[in-house]
Each structure stands twice: as structure tokens, then as C-alpha cells.
Enzyme design. Sequence first.
Site: not given
Length: 573
Positions: A481, A51, A113-114
Site C-alpha cells: 500500500m 504482549e 523498577f519497571q
Amino acid sequence: MELLSGAEMVVRALRDEGVKYIYGYPGGALLHVYDALFQQDEVEHILVRHEQAATHMADAYARATNKPGVALVTSGPGATNAVTGIATAYMDSIPMVVITGQVMSFLIGEDAFQETDMLGISRPIVKHNFSVTRAEDIPSIIKKAFYIAQTGRPGPVVIDIPKDMTTPTERFPYEYPKSVKLRSYNPVTKGHSGQIRKAVDMLLAAKRPVIYSGGGVIMGDASAELIELARQLNFPVTNTLMGLGGFPGTDRQFVGMLGMHGSYEANMTMHHSDLILAVGARFDDRVTNGVDKFCPTARIVHIDIDPASISKTIQADVPIVGPAKVVLEDMVQLVKDSKKRPDADAIEAWWKQIDEWRGRHGGRYRTDDSEMMKPQQVIEMLCKVTQGDAYVCSDVGQHQMFAAQYYQYNKPNRWINSGGLGTMGFGLPAAMGVKLNFPEAEVACVTGEGSIQMNIQELSTCKQYDIPVKIICLNNQSLGMVRQWQDMNYESRHSQSYMNSLPDFVKLVESYGHVGMKVTKYSELEAAMREAFAMKDRLVFMDIMVDPFEHVYPMQVPRGSMRDMWLSKTERT
């Protein structure tokens, strides 16, 4: 009037808003929306592998077009995976609409859930967020989200949609609003005429002026106006990291990027100026260095769409709140109408001094007789092979600074990078988002062997949708860096900055069905890069071995003034 389910309204509203691509990943809370997507063919969904990549693709589309990108992610881990991309867009003022699934509304607060509180999580990193409580409100909420995202100071907007708001069997009248008006949100559309006139008087009286332009010039579509004003006045122009391309990089009046890794001449010009015209820039810490030592002889005119940005860190003598494009148009006209002109002798003397600074450093770097490549050489070759006309999408680190310093950006919206948040893993999905929308353009992802592995799984997405970006990996076998800072500040104690188990990138890329190249000698670089870009329909990964000990210079001395810089490992101003 047509009756649609909440899920169908989501898809139809996106279509009516003119959205062509959305980037996302399905999950239970959004399956009704994904079913609605399946039953139409006007809005195309791009299936990412993570995502975070969806948000970066949407973000890069926005940076390249100045239009909001759209990401679609499910509840719980889907939404939290998107948080880094949302924060990236927020820090750089990028318009984006992120639609997140949520558990059934009657389960919110039950640790279902979730379930995650996406409104609470996202509040510090969005311009605004919405929770849908009535399915019939979906069209107006989406319209408001796009309006908020792209007006005023742009930014990401989150729409959290509980699953029961998208139930297929419940239908409501659909009408997409033609316009939107929010009582508490009225971004300015014009600058204060008196302040603009005062600013122009100061510009015409200045003897050591500089125009300091930032990302607001790019996102505000104000590049043409900036160029015209600079031409009228014959003033030097410097860009921030986010503002590169707002003024042509090959133009004589351009003195380079300013700030922590800005050019010697840009930082010296800023420090010794008597007037700074700041346009769409926010005086962030990577520019100002020590605030108490910042440009001690300069008066400051600050133009910004966001009143909260003006005088936030550096006090402005003439603050102007308004869109960069409109304010600069007014300035151009006032200069044109004025009988006054800048002091020609003073400006000529100022340019003579700037040219001396330019001659002292001018982007120099050392090469030797070995075949070991310098990263600067690779970026210069990229500029040569693409004739300075590519979209360059960068990850974060030394390679990002080299790409900013040594590629010459002559057009706005061509330099796509994560500035404020500094998000490793941004480069590849950003390049994908740009290439999808500009299939005929050359799109390069400049990355390092550390950054590319953050989202390397998106090579699978590139294969599925035939996205032939070119990946230029400056491989120095370390987090460059981090290692540079350790060299400079920690007596070269390289704690966790070396990559000791790198994959064979050529084999890895080939396993995804793409083309891999490894380049170890400078004499082979140009031919290999031309071959890579000649393969118009293939993704090519160039694993380019560069000097692992090369640093990025100039580099400002921490907490010093803008003129306090390291120019090499042994040379300091």
C-alpha cells in the site's frame, strides 16, 4: 464467607465472569496472580511471545463472539507493549479487559523498577481505567470493568493492580457482585420513538435510498434486523470495512463495501442517493472522502449507540441514539404496520441504475496469459476452497483491501481486521484467538510479507498450544500500500517500501515445527490451498508470490466526492 488473597480474587472473579481463556505474559509485578492461576484449572492462560499479541488475541475473541476478551500483562514494558493492542480495540469499539501489573503502591511516583503510569498512558485509548487501591475492591472493580467494556459503545478497559494488592498472606472476604450500577454511566437501551417514526416516514418516501451499515451492526448483534428491514423495503445495502458480513455478501441487494477502496457501485449509490440510513457507522474519513462534497442530495438518518458519534463529521437530519438491534426492531415493526410502501416504480428505476453501475465495474481486474498470480485471484480461491464460511483474520495493507473486496462474507463476526488504527501485526494473533475458541472452524490469516513479520514470533505460541491456523501470505516483496501511494502520488519514488532481505518463509515456519508451502504459479494454487486446509491439525504457512505491481482499485481521489475514483491505473471517473 470465603477468604481470598487479592491475586486469588483476580482469578476467581474472571472465572465467575465466565472467562475461559486469558492471554498474557508474566513478570514480577504479577507473579502473585500467576501463582494463583497455577493453582486452579478453570481459567486457562495462553502464554504469548509478545504482549501486543496477547491484546490482539483478546480483541479477536471479542470480535468473533461479542464478549470481552481478557489480556494479562506485567508492569513497565509489559504494559507499554500492550498499548498498540489497546488502541486497536479502542478505535474499533471492541470490548476488552486488560489487567496490568504495577509496582508496589508505596513506590508509585518514585521511578521504581519497571514503573510506568499506565493510567495516564492509556487514558486517551480506553473507555475507562481503574487503579486498585484496596485489595477487597478487586471483585467489584472487575465486575464494573466487564460491564463498562460491553455495554453502550463497547471498548477496552484497563485495570492497573499494584503488586501489594495481590499479596498471598493478606486475605479478604470474597463475593462476586451479581450486577453493577454506576451512577454516572447509564447507556441508552432504547431509541426515541418519535425520531424512529420520523425516520420510517422518510424511508417510505425515499426514491433513491441506501442503507449504510457499519461495525455497530456486528457488535450490536443487529444483523438479522438489518436484513429484515432491507428485505421489507427492497433497498440497496452497503457495508463499511468493519461492517462486512452484517448483510450477506452474496445477496443481490448488497452493493459492496463503500469508501476509499469501496466498490464503484457502492460509492456511486451513496453519492446519488436521496436518503441514507446509517446504522452503527461513524462517517469516518475513509468513507466520506471530502466532507464538503459528501452525498450532496441525501438526507441522513443516523442510528448510533454513542451520541458523540452522531453529527460529528456529517450532519444528521434525523439522529437516533440507541442500540442498533432495538432501533431496527422498532423500524421493522413500524414498516410492517404502515399502510404506506416505498414508490415501487422509483425503487425499480433506482435498481436499474445501480445494476448499470455494477455492470460497469463489478470488481473486475485484469489478468494476463502469464502464470503470475494476481492477489485478487488468491482471495477468490480462498473463498472457493473455504466455501465462503471461514473466519478471515487480516493484517493491514493491500492484502487487507483485497480480502475485504473479494471474499464474500455472508455472516457477521467472520471478518476480523484492524480498521480504525490499521495495525500491522494484528492478523496472526487475531487468527490464533479465534481458532482457540472455535477449534472446528476454518480460520485463515490473510497477510503480507511485511505485516507477518511484526508478530511472527507467535508461531512459537501456535506450536505450544497446537493452534492450526492457515496463513495466506500475499508476497509482493514490498510494503504494497505504501508503494501504491508512491506510484500514484510520488512519481514512483519507492522510498523504503521494498523488502530486499526477506527470509525463506518455508524454512522459517518449518523451524517452528509447522508446515510451509511456496506457490509461484496460479495453476498450482487451488491444489496447494486445498492441501493446506485438508491438514486440519497443522498450522500451514502459504507463501504465495503475487504480482508486485498490482494496485487496489477502485480508489477514491483524495478530497473529492464519493463518485471521484480511480478504477485502474489509467481509468478515472
